[in-house]
Design a protein around this motif. Structure first.
Motif, PDB file in Angstrom:
ATOM      1  N   ASN A 245       0.826  -1.214   0.000  1.00 37.29           N
ATOM      2  CA  ASN A 245       0.000   0.000   0.000  1.00 37.29           C
ATOM      3  C   ASN A 245       0.856   1.259   0.000  1.00 37.29           C
ATOM      4  OD1 ASN A 245      -2.330  -1.561   0.070  1.00 37.29           O
ATOM      5  ND2 ASN A 245      -2.455  -1.523   2.310  1.00 37.29           N
ATOM      6  N   LEU A 246       1.966   1.195   0.708  1.00 32.50           N
ATOM      7  CA  LEU A 246       2.877   2.335   0.755  1.00 32.50           C
ATOM      8  C   LEU A 246       3.477   2.608  -0.620  1.00 32.50           C
ATOM      9  CD1 LEU A 246       4.298   4.440   2.513  1.00 32.50           C
ATOM     10  CD2 LEU A 246       6.005   2.704   3.101  1.00 32.50           C
ATOM     11  N   LYS A 247       3.921   1.559  -1.296  1.00 35.31           N
ATOM     12  CA  LYS A 247       4.498   1.719  -2.636  1.00 35.31           C
ATOM     13  C   LYS A 247       3.466   2.263  -3.617  1.00 35.31           C
ATOM     14  CE  LYS A 247       8.121  -1.830  -2.468  1.00 35.31           C
ATOM     15  NZ  LYS A 247       8.586  -3.126  -3.023  1.00 35.31           N
ATOM     16  N   ASN A 248       2.238   1.777  -3.517  1.00 36.62           N
ATOM     17  CA  ASN A 248       1.189   2.263  -4.416  1.00 36.62           C
ATOM     18  C   ASN A 248       0.968   3.758  -4.250  1.00 36.62           C
ATOM     19  OD1 ASN A 248       0.761  -0.289  -5.465  1.00 36.62           O
ATOM     20  ND2 ASN A 248      -0.918  -0.773  -4.055  1.00 36.62           N
ATOM     21  N   GLU A 249       0.974   4.220  -3.003  1.00 35.05           N
ATOM     22  CA  GLU A 249       0.770   5.649  -2.747  1.00 35.05           C
ATOM     23  C   GLU A 249       1.968   6.465  -3.207  1.00 35.05           C
ATOM     24  OE1 GLU A 249      -1.146   9.084  -1.671  1.00 35.05           O
ATOM     25  OE2 GLU A 249      -1.961   7.043  -1.741  1.00 35.05           O
ATOM     26  N   LEU A 250       3.166   5.973  -2.950  1.00 34.90           N
ATOM     27  CA  LEU A 250       4.373   6.706  -3.336  1.00 34.90           C
ATOM     28  C   LEU A 250       4.468   6.873  -4.846  1.00 34.90           C
ATOM     29  CD1 LEU A 250       6.956   5.044  -0.904  1.00 34.90           C
ATOM     30  CD2 LEU A 250       6.029   7.360  -0.743  1.00 34.90           C
ATOM     31  N   GLY A 251       3.898   5.925  -5.588  1.00 34.88           N
ATOM     32  CA  GLY A 251       3.936   6.007  -7.041  1.00 34.88           C
ATOM     33  C   GLY A 251       3.165   7.184  -7.603  1.00 34.88           C
ATOM     34  N   PHE A 252       2.216   7.711  -6.825  1.00 31.23           N
ATOM     35  CA  PHE A 252       1.414   8.848  -7.278  1.00 31.23           C
ATOM     36  C   PHE A 252       1.982  10.192  -6.823  1.00 31.23           C
ATOM     37  CE2 PHE A 252      -1.701   5.350  -7.191  1.00 31.23           C
ATOM     38  CZ  PHE A 252      -2.184   5.429  -8.491  1.00 31.23           C
ATOM     39  N   LEU A 253       3.049  10.160  -6.050  1.00 35.18           N
ATOM     40  CA  LEU A 253       3.588  11.398  -5.495  1.00 35.18           C
ATOM     41  C   LEU A 253       4.721  11.940  -6.352  1.00 35.18           C
ATOM     42  CD1 LEU A 253       3.704  10.378  -1.719  1.00 35.18           C
ATOM     43  CD2 LEU A 253       1.886  11.577  -2.947  1.00 35.18           C
ATOM     44  N   ASP A 254       4.928  13.241  -6.246  1.00 38.87           N
ATOM     45  CA  ASP A 254       5.961  13.913  -7.037  1.00 38.87           C
ATOM     46  C   ASP A 254       7.296  13.843  -6.301  1.00 38.87           C
ATOM     47  OD1 ASP A 254       7.224  15.373  -8.979  1.00 38.87           O
ATOM     48  OD2 ASP A 254       6.564  17.327  -8.203  1.00 38.87           O
TER      49      ASP A 254
ATOM     50  N   PHE B 154       9.139   8.316   8.894  1.00 35.84           N
ATOM     51  CA  PHE B 154       8.957   7.157   9.763  1.00 35.84           C
ATOM     52  C   PHE B 154       7.533   6.638   9.587  1.00 35.84           C
ATOM     53  CE2 PHE B 154      12.124   9.441  12.733  1.00 35.84           C
ATOM     54  CZ  PHE B 154      13.189   8.971  11.984  1.00 35.84           C
ATOM     55  N   TYR B 155       7.423   5.333   9.433  1.00 34.78           N
ATOM     56  CA  TYR B 155       6.127   4.734   9.101  1.00 34.78           C
ATOM     57  C   TYR B 155       6.026   3.383   9.799  1.00 34.78           C
ATOM     58  CZ  TYR B 155       2.106   3.934   5.963  1.00 34.78           C
ATOM     59  OH  TYR B 155       0.851   3.731   5.437  1.00 34.78           O
ATOM     60  N   ASP B 156       5.028   3.224  10.672  1.00 35.63           N
ATOM     61  CA  ASP B 156       4.896   1.994  11.450  1.00 35.63           C
ATOM     62  C   ASP B 156       4.395   0.833  10.595  1.00 35.63           C
ATOM     63  OD1 ASP B 156       5.777   3.375  13.625  1.00 35.63           O
ATOM     64  OD2 ASP B 156       3.806   3.617  14.560  1.00 35.63           O
ATOM     65  N   ALA B 157       4.692  -0.376  11.052  1.00 33.46           N
ATOM     66  CA  ALA B 157       4.397  -1.582  10.269  1.00 33.46           C
ATOM     67  C   ALA B 157       3.139  -2.305  10.721  1.00 33.46           C
ATOM     68  CB  ALA B 157       5.588  -2.543  10.354  1.00 33.46           C
ATOM     69  N   ASP B 158       2.372  -1.713  11.644  1.00 34.20           N
ATOM     70  CA  ASP B 158       1.217  -2.425  12.194  1.00 34.20           C
ATOM     71  C   ASP B 158      -0.079  -2.174  11.438  1.00 34.20           C
ATOM     72  OD1 ASP B 158       0.720   0.174  12.886  1.00 34.20           O
ATOM     73  OD2 ASP B 158       0.849  -0.128  15.053  1.00 34.20           O
ATOM     74  N   GLY B 159      -0.009  -1.415  10.346  1.00 35.89           N
ATOM     75  CA  GLY B 159      -1.196  -1.185   9.527  1.00 35.89           C
ATOM     76  C   GLY B 159      -2.081  -0.048   9.988  1.00 35.89           C
ATOM     77  N   GLN B 160      -1.662   0.718  10.987  1.00 36.42           N
ATOM     78  CA  GLN B 160      -2.493   1.811  11.485  1.00 36.42           C
ATOM     79  C   GLN B 160      -2.480   3.027  10.565  1.00 36.42           C
ATOM     80  OE1 GLN B 160      -1.400   2.711  15.579  1.00 36.42           O
ATOM     81  NE2 GLN B 160      -3.051   1.432  16.323  1.00 36.42           N
ATOM     82  N   HIS B 161      -1.353   3.304   9.946  1.00 33.95           N
ATOM     83  CA  HIS B 161      -1.245   4.516   9.139  1.00 33.95           C
ATOM     84  C   HIS B 161      -1.982   4.367   7.808  1.00 33.95           C
ATOM     85  CE1 HIS B 161       1.441   5.848  12.121  1.00 33.95           C
ATOM     86  NE2 HIS B 161       2.518   5.237  11.684  1.00 33.95           N
ATOM     87  N   LYS B 162      -2.613   5.453   7.388  1.00 35.88           N
ATOM     88  CA  LYS B 162      -3.259   5.510   6.085  1.00 35.88           C
ATOM     89  C   LYS B 162      -2.322   6.246   5.127  1.00 35.88           C
ATOM     90  CE  LYS B 162      -8.003   5.430   7.849  1.00 35.88           C
ATOM     91  NZ  LYS B 162      -9.342   6.076   7.815  1.00 35.88           N
ATOM     92  N   PRO B 163      -1.804   5.560   4.108  1.00 39.28           N
ATOM     93  CA  PRO B 163      -0.791   6.180   3.237  1.00 39.28           C
ATOM     94  C   PRO B 163      -1.286   7.406   2.486  1.00 39.28           C
ATOM     95  CG  PRO B 163      -1.539   4.072   2.340  1.00 39.28           C
ATOM     96  CD  PRO B 163      -2.078   4.164   3.729  1.00 39.28           C
ATOM     97  N   GLU B 164      -2.600   7.562   2.331  1.00 41.59           N
ATOM     98  CA  GLU B 164      -3.099   8.727   1.592  1.00 41.59           C
ATOM     99  C   GLU B 164      -2.824  10.043   2.316  1.00 41.59           C
ATOM    100  OE1 GLU B 164      -6.837   6.703   3.455  1.00 41.59           O
ATOM    101  OE2 GLU B 164      -4.904   6.117   2.574  1.00 41.59           O
ATOM    102  N   TYR B 165      -2.479   9.979   3.598  1.00 40.58           N
ATOM    103  CA  TYR B 165      -2.176  11.211   4.329  1.00 40.58           C
ATOM    104  C   TYR B 165      -0.760  11.718   4.052  1.00 40.58           C
ATOM    105  CZ  TYR B 165      -6.518  11.286   6.951  1.00 40.58           C
ATOM    106  OH  TYR B 165      -7.843  11.388   7.295  1.00 40.58           O
ATOM    107  N   ILE B 166       0.054  10.897   3.413  1.00 40.31           N
ATOM    108  CA  ILE B 166       1.418  11.328   3.104  1.00 40.31           C
ATOM    109  C   ILE B 166       1.396  12.571   2.221  1.00 40.31           C
ATOM    110  CG2 ILE B 166       3.568  10.675   1.948  1.00 40.31           C
ATOM    111  CD1 ILE B 166       2.994   7.779   2.744  1.00 40.31           C
ATOM    112  N   LYS B 167       0.542  12.560   1.194  1.00 39.88           N
ATOM    113  CA  LYS B 167       0.488  13.698   0.270  1.00 39.88           C
ATOM    114  C   LYS B 167      -0.034  14.960   0.945  1.00 39.88           C
ATOM    115  CE  LYS B 167      -4.026  12.256  -1.565  1.00 39.88           C
ATOM    116  NZ  LYS B 167      -4.735  11.748  -2.762  1.00 39.88           N
TER     117      LYS B 167
END
Length: 286
Positions: free
Chosen positions: A22-31, A87-100
């Motif tokens: 999920n993280l890689k998928n989100e990063l692919g859309f970022l500049d 920093f990004y936790d591995a327990d699945g709590q973070h929503k990658p869409e908030y990175i942008k």
């Protein structure tokens, strides 16, 4: 921009693969000009290592023994190639869409952390967290609602300046925020929503009250000991001065009055010494 994503892992076999996908998928859309994902396996005892070996296009670093959450972050920071760390936790709590939503703030800040909306956490942690939040306001005059969110961005060079004073456990999140605020660096909190914890297990222990008390004591002694020593010294001095006035009226200065006044002076001197030691320790690696 260039970004190094650091994911600390300990016994997260049930979530780590989906988290990275999920993280890689989100990063692919970022500049992003360049990015890397560094996974720190903190000596997991389940089959996390096997799952990590199946994940492509990531850097895997394995600790020989369990060093702690903070130690894993510091290992990743030292190995990172780029100037900004995430920093990004591995327990699945973070929503990658908030990175942008956080990225636009990096231009003006040295640390940008998520602030979990509506998150309360285990009841046993609440008193300690409220004390930490009060302490942040008392020391730095800044209201902070969440100092422990694992999703955060930080400048690598600034983070590594404090690496020698940052703890190896989970309190690294709180200590990092305090360190940046103490040095007048720019800190920003961005509201984020989180998922329910999907994997691993909570590290809450019955001794949480003692843990938070020691954390608060450590933070005070590390960043602003005079803010504690000075009021205590002033209290003893005022009591001693009042006793001295009374003793002078009866023409007999008691040993108790002298003891209280000397105590106030000693506390003040200890505070000055602690403040100087804290300053030297913070500047040790600069």
């Amino acid at each position: 921009m260039n970004l190094s994503i650091i994911v600390p892992v300990f016994n997260e076999a049930g979530t780590i693969k989906n988290v990275v996908v999920n993280l890689k998928n989100e990063l692919g859309f970022l500049d992003l000009v360049n990015f890397e994902i560094i996974i720190i396996n903190d000596a997991s005892t389940d089959n996390t290592a096997q799952i990590l070996s199946e994940i492509e296009n990531t850097r895997i670093i394995t600790h020989p023994y369990n060093k702690g959450y903070g130690a894993a972050l510091k290992t990743g920071a030292r190995e990172a190639r780029y100037d900004w760390l995430m920093f990004y936790d591995a327990d699945g709590q973070h929503k990658p869409e908030y990175i942008k939503k956080i990225l636009p703030h990096l231009e003006n800040y040295d640390l940008v952390a998520g602030e979990r909306v509506g998150y309360q956490g285990p009841l046993i942690r609440q008193p300690g967290k409220k004390l930490v939040h009060w302490l942040a306001f008392y020391l730095f005059k800044q209201k902070i609602n969440d100092v422990n969110c694992g999703l955060r961005f930080v400048k690598k060079n600034e983070f590594l300046k404090f690496a020698h004073i940052l703890p190896n456990g989970f309190s690294i999140s709180t200590t990092t925020v305090f360190a940046f605020l103490k040095e007048k660096l720019n800190v920003k909190f961005v509201p984020v929503e989180i998922n329910k914890r999907a994997g691993g297990k909570s590290m809450v222990k019955p001794n949480q009250a003692a843990v938070y008390f020691m954390l608060i004591f450590r933070l005070v002694m590390l960043f602003s000991p005079l803010r504690i020593f000075l009021p205590v010294s002033a209290f003893f001095f005022l009591v001693g001065f009042a006793c001295l006035i009374y003793d002078l009226t009866v023409m007999n200065i008691s040993e108790g009055t002298i003891f209280i006044l000397i105590t106030s002076i000693l506390i003040f001197l200890f505070g000055l010494m602690a403040d100087q030691i804290a300053a030297l320790r913070r500047e040790l690696h600069e």
